[in-house]
Design an enzyme around this catalytic site. Structure first.
Site, mmCIF file in Angstrom:
data_model
loop_
_atom_site.group_PDB
_atom_site.id
_atom_site.type_symbol
_atom_site.label_atom_id
_atom_site.label_comp_id
_atom_site.label_asym_id
_atom_site.label_seq_id
_atom_site.Cartn_x
_atom_site.Cartn_y
_atom_site.Cartn_z
ATOM 1 N N LYS A 133 0.813 -1.229 0.000
ATOM 2 C CA LYS A 133 0.000 0.000 0.000
ATOM 3 C C LYS A 133 0.847 1.280 0.000
ATOM 4 C CE LYS A 133 -4.097 -2.026 2.146
ATOM 5 N NZ LYS A 133 -5.094 -1.907 3.207
ATOM 6 N N ALA A 135 -2.485 0.660 9.128
ATOM 7 C CA ALA A 135 -3.925 0.375 9.175
ATOM 8 C C ALA A 135 -4.664 1.464 9.952
ATOM 9 C CB ALA A 135 -4.168 -0.991 9.812
ATOM 10 N N ARG A 155 1.669 0.356 21.658
ATOM 11 C CA ARG A 155 2.787 -0.194 22.446
ATOM 12 C C ARG A 155 3.947 0.800 22.450
ATOM 13 N NH1 ARG A 155 4.660 -5.871 20.149
ATOM 14 N NH2 ARG A 155 5.124 -4.556 18.362
HETATM 15 P P1 ATR Z 1 -0.312 -2.322 9.757
HETATM 16 O O1 ATR Z 1 -0.024 -1.829 8.371
HETATM 17 O O2 ATR Z 1 -1.146 -3.572 9.820
HETATM 18 O O3 ATR Z 1 -0.841 -1.258 10.635
HETATM 19 P P2 ATR Z 1 2.246 -2.015 11.027
HETATM 20 O O4 ATR Z 1 2.424 -0.682 10.396
HETATM 21 O O5 ATR Z 1 3.396 -2.974 11.106
HETATM 22 O O6 ATR Z 1 1.093 -2.839 10.325
HETATM 23 O O7 ATR Z 1 1.664 -1.779 12.509
HETATM 24 C C1 ATR Z 1 1.391 -2.820 13.381
HETATM 25 C C2 ATR Z 1 0.743 -2.258 14.645
HETATM 26 O O8 ATR Z 1 0.405 -3.342 15.528
HETATM 27 C C3 ATR Z 1 1.636 -1.335 15.438
HETATM 28 O O9 ATR Z 1 0.835 -0.381 16.080
HETATM 29 C C4 ATR Z 1 2.273 -2.298 16.454
HETATM 30 O O10 ATR Z 1 2.734 -1.662 17.626
HETATM 31 P P3 ATR Z 1 4.220 -0.990 17.675
HETATM 32 O O11 ATR Z 1 4.114 0.267 16.843
HETATM 33 O O12 ATR Z 1 4.477 -0.697 19.096
HETATM 34 O O13 ATR Z 1 5.142 -1.997 17.067
HETATM 35 C C5 ATR Z 1 1.087 -3.163 16.762
HETATM 36 N N1 ATR Z 1 1.455 -4.503 17.293
HETATM 37 C C6 ATR Z 1 1.946 -5.548 16.593
HETATM 38 N N2 ATR Z 1 2.102 -6.620 17.391
HETATM 39 C C7 ATR Z 1 1.695 -6.252 18.629
HETATM 40 C C8 ATR Z 1 1.614 -6.915 19.900
HETATM 41 N N3 ATR Z 1 1.988 -8.196 20.031
HETATM 42 N N4 ATR Z 1 1.135 -6.226 20.965
HETATM 43 C C9 ATR Z 1 0.752 -4.934 20.826
HETATM 44 N N5 ATR Z 1 0.811 -4.251 19.648
HETATM 45 C C10 ATR Z 1 1.271 -4.886 18.569
#
Ligand code: ATR
Length: 278
Positions: free
Chosen positions: A67, A133, A154
């Site tokens: 994207k 997202a 997080r």
């Molecule tokens: P996407 O395009 O799906 O949003 P991304 O940009 O990689 O993917 O973002 C993933 C999100 O899920 C982030 O907000 C991430 O938190 P961090 O920014 O702190 O990394 C969150 N996330 C992923 N795994 C997680 C977990 N096990 N617990 C809490 N938050 C999680």
């Protein structure tokens, strides 16, 4: 009339429900749409898109992980794609200009307000996550004029940065802020999970006090089983837990409308897809 070519591009793509959804839209509206799924090589997204349009293709949906690359390669962006920083819908205009649009946020808001009948104005909304997202849905959520929109992540700094990025879109109507999970207080009317934690069967550390008896939870993910987030919300006393199947179908309907100028009815498609997903 000959069918016109559309497709979704991603990697992997075999799981995509988009061909099924768009075929149902085409059958329902009588539009001459043929919609397939294309797996682009991880290092070959731009080439794949160029080839598709060179073959006479009319429009593409773009999904994980392309994207942001779709945003970069588009010649022009719609306002909502610019805000989202990502593109999920591509099409060429009559001058050959490649346009990038983003229908994800509209899809979420339509699902929440129309399909689930939620009034978001003056409400307290919490959104979990600060990745692509979540960025894609902030501006459309702000347009519903909630009293408060809290982005919790997080990595708190990413949530704070997103809140700053969208400060102007809050229009002084919505209190918009970003923080870590530990800084959250009080119950919310709506809690949206936009993290990818469910993919690892994981859940952000959330206090049960964020949920009240009228709280609606919404996981942007969907699947045959309750996600860990939905299970947590129900266990904490939420009124209902919704998943993201409706968002998927509504973003598709919005893309279909962008391409064809015809808005399909999503209700019957929802019923059919729910049977498929479980
Ligand atoms: P996407 O395009 O799906 O949003 P991304 O940009 O990689 O993917 O973002 C993933 C999100 O899920 C982030 O907000 C991430 O938190 P961090 O920014 O702190 O990394 C969150 N996330 C992923 N795994 C997680 C977990 N096990 N617990 C809490 N938050 C999680």
């Amino acid at each position: 009339m000959d069918n016109q070519l559309y497709a979704v591009v991603g990697h992997p793509i075999s799981h995509s429900k988009s061909p099924r959804i768009h075929s149902l839209f085409a059958a329902q509206t009588g539009e001459p749409v043929e919609y397939t799924a294309i797996q682009a090589p991880l290092d070959g997204f731009v080439r794949t898109v160029r080839e598709f349009f060179a073959r006479g293709g009319k429009g593409l949906n773009v999904t994980v992980p392309f994207k942001e690359q779709a945003w970069e390669m588009a010649d022009q962006h719609t306002e909502r794609a610019r805000k989202a920083g990502a593109v999920n819908t591509l099409y060429q205009d009559s001058h050959g200009v490649l346009w990038g649009d983003n229908t994800d946020g509209a899809g979420l808001v339509t699902d929440l307000t129309i399909n689930h009948g939620l009034e978001l104005k003056d409400k307290r909304i919490l959104i979990l996550g600060a990745g692509g997202a979540v960025r894609g849905v902030i501006a459309p959520l702000l347009q519903t004029h909630p009293a408060e929109l809290v982005i919790a992540n997080r990595t708190a700094a990413k949530a704070e940065a997103l809140a700053r990025l969208f400060a102007d879109d809050a229009w002084g109507i919505t209190q918009l802020r970003g923080c870590g999970y530990e800084a959250l207080t009080g119950a919310f009317d709506l809690i949206i999970n936009g993290t990818s934690a469910s993919l690892q069967g994981d859940l952000p550390p959330l206090a049960d006090s964020l949920v009240g008896p009228d709280t609606v939870s919404y996981d942007m993910m969907y699947g045959p089983q309750l996600t860990p987030f939905s299970a947590w919300a129900l266990n904490a006393g939420a009124a209902t837990a919704q998943d993201g199947l409706g968002m998927l179908i509504e973003q598709a309907a919005e893309a279909f409308f962008v391409w064809r100028g015809v808005r399909p009815e999503t209700g019957p498609v929802m019923v059919e897809l729910r049977e498929l997903v479980g």
